[in-house]
Design an enzyme around this catalytic site. Structure first.
Site, mmCIF file in Angstrom:
data_model
loop_
_atom_site.group_PDB
_atom_site.id
_atom_site.type_symbol
_atom_site.label_atom_id
_atom_site.label_comp_id
_atom_site.label_asym_id
_atom_site.label_seq_id
_atom_site.Cartn_x
_atom_site.Cartn_y
_atom_site.Cartn_z
ATOM 1 N N CYS A 110 0.799 -1.275 0.131
ATOM 2 C CA CYS A 110 0.096 -0.150 -0.079
ATOM 3 C C CYS A 110 0.804 1.205 -0.120
ATOM 4 O O CYS A 110 0.227 2.410 -0.392
ATOM 5 C CB CYS A 110 -0.969 -0.100 1.176
ATOM 6 S SG CYS A 110 -1.962 -1.229 1.290
ATOM 7 N N HIS A 244 -3.479 7.152 3.218
ATOM 8 C CA HIS A 244 -3.890 5.886 2.496
ATOM 9 C C HIS A 244 -5.347 5.622 3.074
ATOM 10 O O HIS A 244 -5.543 5.460 4.024
ATOM 11 C CB HIS A 244 -2.796 4.824 2.816
ATOM 12 C CG HIS A 244 -3.130 3.231 2.483
ATOM 13 N ND1 HIS A 244 -3.783 2.979 1.394
ATOM 14 C CD2 HIS A 244 -3.145 2.267 3.123
ATOM 15 C CE1 HIS A 244 -4.143 1.966 1.207
ATOM 16 N NE2 HIS A 244 -3.753 1.292 2.202
ATOM 17 N N ASN A 274 -10.116 -0.281 0.142
ATOM 18 C CA ASN A 274 -8.851 0.133 0.094
ATOM 19 C C ASN A 274 -8.095 -0.488 -1.267
ATOM 20 O O ASN A 274 -8.228 -1.915 -1.284
ATOM 21 C CB ASN A 274 -8.059 -0.966 1.094
ATOM 22 C CG ASN A 274 -6.744 -0.836 1.470
ATOM 23 O OD1 ASN A 274 -5.979 -0.314 0.324
ATOM 24 N ND2 ASN A 274 -6.007 -1.459 2.253
HETATM 25 N N1 ACO Z 1 -18.456 -9.265 8.768
HETATM 26 C C1 ACO Z 1 -18.985 -9.503 9.959
HETATM 27 N N2 ACO Z 1 -18.254 -9.970 11.039
HETATM 28 C C2 ACO Z 1 -16.836 -9.935 10.811
HETATM 29 C C3 ACO Z 1 -16.431 -9.675 9.800
HETATM 30 C C4 ACO Z 1 -17.219 -9.069 8.578
HETATM 31 N N3 ACO Z 1 -16.911 -8.843 7.341
HETATM 32 N N4 ACO Z 1 -15.236 -9.903 9.645
HETATM 33 C C5 ACO Z 1 -14.802 -10.060 10.992
HETATM 34 N N5 ACO Z 1 -16.090 -10.114 11.684
HETATM 35 C C6 ACO Z 1 -16.038 -10.774 13.144
HETATM 36 C C7 ACO Z 1 -14.947 -11.594 13.750
HETATM 37 O O1 ACO Z 1 -15.245 -12.907 13.283
HETATM 38 C C8 ACO Z 1 -14.996 -11.254 14.922
HETATM 39 O O2 ACO Z 1 -16.178 -12.014 15.506
HETATM 40 P P1 ACO Z 1 -15.880 -12.866 16.809
HETATM 41 O O3 ACO Z 1 -15.768 -11.635 18.080
HETATM 42 O O4 ACO Z 1 -17.289 -13.543 17.181
HETATM 43 O O5 ACO Z 1 -14.643 -13.574 16.957
HETATM 44 C C9 ACO Z 1 -15.543 -9.694 15.240
HETATM 45 O O6 ACO Z 1 -16.160 -9.552 13.697
HETATM 46 C C10 ACO Z 1 -14.731 -8.982 15.359
HETATM 47 O O7 ACO Z 1 -13.255 -9.102 14.688
HETATM 48 P P2 ACO Z 1 -12.345 -8.226 14.654
HETATM 49 O O8 ACO Z 1 -11.042 -8.707 13.778
HETATM 50 O O9 ACO Z 1 -11.926 -8.016 16.125
HETATM 51 O O10 ACO Z 1 -12.674 -6.836 13.994
HETATM 52 P P3 ACO Z 1 -11.944 -5.542 14.255
HETATM 53 O O11 ACO Z 1 -12.668 -4.502 15.209
HETATM 54 O O12 ACO Z 1 -10.575 -5.670 14.616
HETATM 55 O O13 ACO Z 1 -12.046 -4.785 12.843
HETATM 56 C C11 ACO Z 1 -10.515 -4.673 10.763
HETATM 57 C C12 ACO Z 1 -11.286 -5.632 11.895
HETATM 58 C C13 ACO Z 1 -11.726 -3.741 10.105
HETATM 59 C C14 ACO Z 1 -9.950 -5.393 9.801
HETATM 60 C C15 ACO Z 1 -9.564 -3.702 11.514
HETATM 61 O O14 ACO Z 1 -8.711 -4.652 12.508
HETATM 62 C C16 ACO Z 1 -8.447 -3.018 10.684
HETATM 63 O O15 ACO Z 1 -8.978 -2.310 9.894
HETATM 64 N N6 ACO Z 1 -7.417 -3.205 10.619
HETATM 65 C C17 ACO Z 1 -6.276 -2.663 9.640
HETATM 66 C C18 ACO Z 1 -6.564 -3.407 8.307
HETATM 67 C C19 ACO Z 1 -5.784 -2.432 7.465
HETATM 68 O O16 ACO Z 1 -5.524 -1.435 7.250
HETATM 69 N N7 ACO Z 1 -5.297 -3.225 6.316
HETATM 70 C C20 ACO Z 1 -4.285 -2.789 5.217
HETATM 71 C C21 ACO Z 1 -3.251 -3.090 5.314
HETATM 72 S S1 ACO Z 1 -2.589 -2.041 3.953
HETATM 73 C C22 ACO Z 1 -1.849 -3.383 2.824
HETATM 74 O O17 ACO Z 1 -0.709 -3.523 2.645
HETATM 75 C C23 ACO Z 1 -2.817 -4.312 2.252
#
Ligand code: ACO
Length: 331
Positions: A110, A244, A274
Site C-alpha cells: 500500500c 492511504h 482499500n
Molecule cells: N462481517 C461480520 N463480522 C466479521 C467480519 C465481517 N466482514 N469480519 C470479521 N468479523 C467478526 C470476527 O469474526 C469477530 O467475531 P468474534 O468476535 O465472534 O470472533 C468480530 O467480527 C471482530 O473481529 P475483529 O477482527 O476483532 O474486528 P476489528 O474491530 O479489529 O476490525 C478490521 C477488523 C476492520 C480488519 C480492523 O482490524 C482493521 O481495519 N485493521 C487494519 C487493516 C488494514 O489497514 N489493512 C490494510 C493494510 S495495507 C496493505 O498493505 C494491504
C-alpha cells in the site's frame, strides 16, 4: 531540485459491489463493514485487465499534464502484482501508451505510490529524467480470499497516476520498512520443481487486522509529523491531508493525535475500499479534477502497508487551479 506534479489521472472498473451485495455471498452485513471501516462499496475488475486500467489512468494524467507519452523519460508502476510477473506492469503500460522510455515496477504494497515518488525523485534530481510517469494500480480482488470475510470486504481495484517534472514542489519525503511477514502477507504460488519439497501455499492475503491497525495509526502520526517538520512547516501550514485509504477508523484515530484540523483530511474510501498503492493517487486525482487545490497550497500524503512499509511526503501544489467541477476524467 525535487519535482512538481504536473498532471493526475485515475481509472477504476465500472462494476461496483455494495456491502449488501457481499452479504449475499458471505456472512457479513453493511452495518459491520461500514461502522468498522467506512466502506460502503468497492470497484471490482470483472473483465479487462489491470494494465488496461493502469494505462487509462496514465493516459488521463498525461493529458492533464499536456505531455506526450513519447516525451516520457521513465515509467514507474507501483503494484503488489500486475497482470504478469514479467513483463512488469510498467512495461505493459509503456506498450499500451506507445511510449519508448525505460519502465519498471516497485512493490511496497500500500505504500508503493510514495516509494515510487521517492524513486522518481532520484532520477529527476540527478537529471537522468525530465518527465516521469508514476502509476499505482492494484487488482486486490484477485489477491483476497473471497471466503474470508475479515479481509475480502476491505479491498477494491483501481489505478491512479501522476506525471512529474523537475521542479521544487516536493518539500520532504520519507520511506521506511520493517520487514515482517506475519502481520500481512500474500504468498507466491508454489512451484512444481521435482527436486524441491515445496508444500502447497495459501495464495491469498492473510492479515492480522488488529496489529496492522495499531501499526498504521503509529506510522501515520509519526511519519507525517516528521515530514511536516522536515519541510520547515507546522501543522497549520498543511492545507490537505491525503492518507492511504485503508480504514476510516484508522484515519479518524490519527486525526485525533496529529493536531491538523479535521476538515483538512480527505477520504473516498466509502466508494473505493482499500485499493492499496492506488488509493492516494486516485484521491489526488479526484480532488485535482474537482478543482479543490489552489496553486501554492500544501498537501501531506501518508501511507502504510505490507512489508511492513510506510511512507509520507509533503508537496506544494504547483499546478494552476482547475475551475471547480468542470474537469471530467476523460482521455
Ligand atoms: N462481517 C461480520 N463480522 C466479521 C467480519 C465481517 N466482514 N469480519 C470479521 N468479523 C467478526 C470476527 O469474526 C469477530 O467475531 P468474534 O468476535 O465472534 O470472533 C468480530 O467480527 C471482530 O473481529 P475483529 O477482527 O476483532 O474486528 P476489528 O474491530 O479489529 O476490525 C478490521 C477488523 C476492520 C480488519 C480492523 O482490524 C482493521 O481495519 N485493521 C487494519 C487493516 C488494514 O489497514 N489493512 C490494510 C493494510 S495495507 C496493505 O498493505 C494491504
Amino acid at each position: 531540485m525535487s519535482f512538481n506534479i504536473i498532471g493526475t489521472g485515475s481509472a477504476y472498473p465500472e462494476s461496483s459491489k455494495t456491502n449488501d451485495e457481499l452479504s449475499l455471498r458471505i456472512a457479513t452485513s453493511d452495518e459491520w463493514i461500514s461502522t468498522r471501516t467506512g466502506i460502503k462499496s468497492r470497484h471490482i475488475i470483472t473483465d479487462g485487465s489491470l494494465s488496461d486500467l493502469a494505462a487509462e489512468a496514465a493516459a488521463r494524467a498525461l493529458k492533464d499534464s499536456g505531455t506526450l507519452a513519447q516525451d516520457l523519460d521513465l515509467i514507474i508502476c507501483a503494484t503488489v502484482r500486475g497482470d504478469t510477473l514479467t513483463p512488469s506492469l510498467a512495461c505493459l503500460v509503456q506498450k499500451k501508451l506507445a511510449a519508448t522510455c525505460p519502465a519498471f515496477d516497485v512493490n511496497a504494497a500500500c505504500t508503493g505510490f510514495i516509494y515510487a515518488l521517492d524513486v522518481a525523485l532520484g532520477y529527476l534530481a540527478r537529471n537522468k529524467a525530465k518527465k516521469i510517469l508514476v502509476v499505482a494500480a492494484e487488482a486486490m480482488s484477485k489477491l483476497v480470499d473471497w471466503n474470508d470475510r475479515s479481509t475480502c470486504v476491505l479491498f477494491g481495484d483501481g489505478a491512479g497516476a501522476v506525471v512529474l517534472s523537475q521542479g521544487d514542489g516536493l518539500l520532504s519525503i520519507k520511506i521506511s520498512a520493517s520487514g515482517d511477514e506475519n502481520l500481512l502477507r500474500i504468498d507466491s504460488a508454489a512451484g512444481n520443481c521435482p527436486f524441491s519439497e515445496d508444500s502447497p501455499v495459501n495464495p491469498y492475503l492473510q492479515m492480522n487486522g488488529k496489529e496492522v491497525y495499531k501499526f498504521a495509526v503509529a506510522a501515520m502520526c509519526g511519519d507525517l509529523a516528521e515530514m511536516i517538520q522536515e519541510a520547515g512547516l507546522t501543522q497549520e501550514d498543511i492545507d490537505f491531508v491525503l492518507p492511504h485509504q485503508a480504514n476510516l477508523r484508522i484515519i479518524e484515530t490519527a486525526k485525533g493525535k496529529l493536531g491538523i484540523s479535521a476538515e483538512k483530511y480527505r477520504s473516498n474510501i466509502e466508494h473505493f475500499g482499500n485499493t492499496s498503492s492506488a488509493s492516494i493517487p486516485i484521491l489526488l486525482d479526484e480532488l485535482n479534477r474537482a478543482g479543490e487545490f489552489k496553486k501554492g497550497q500544501v498537501l501531506a500524503l501518508t501511507a502504510f502497508g505490507g512489508g511492513l512499509t510506510t511512507g509520507a511526503c509533503v508537496i506544494k501544489w504547483t499546478k494552476e487551479t482547475k475551475s471547480k467541477g468542470n474537469d471530467k476524467n476523460d482521455i
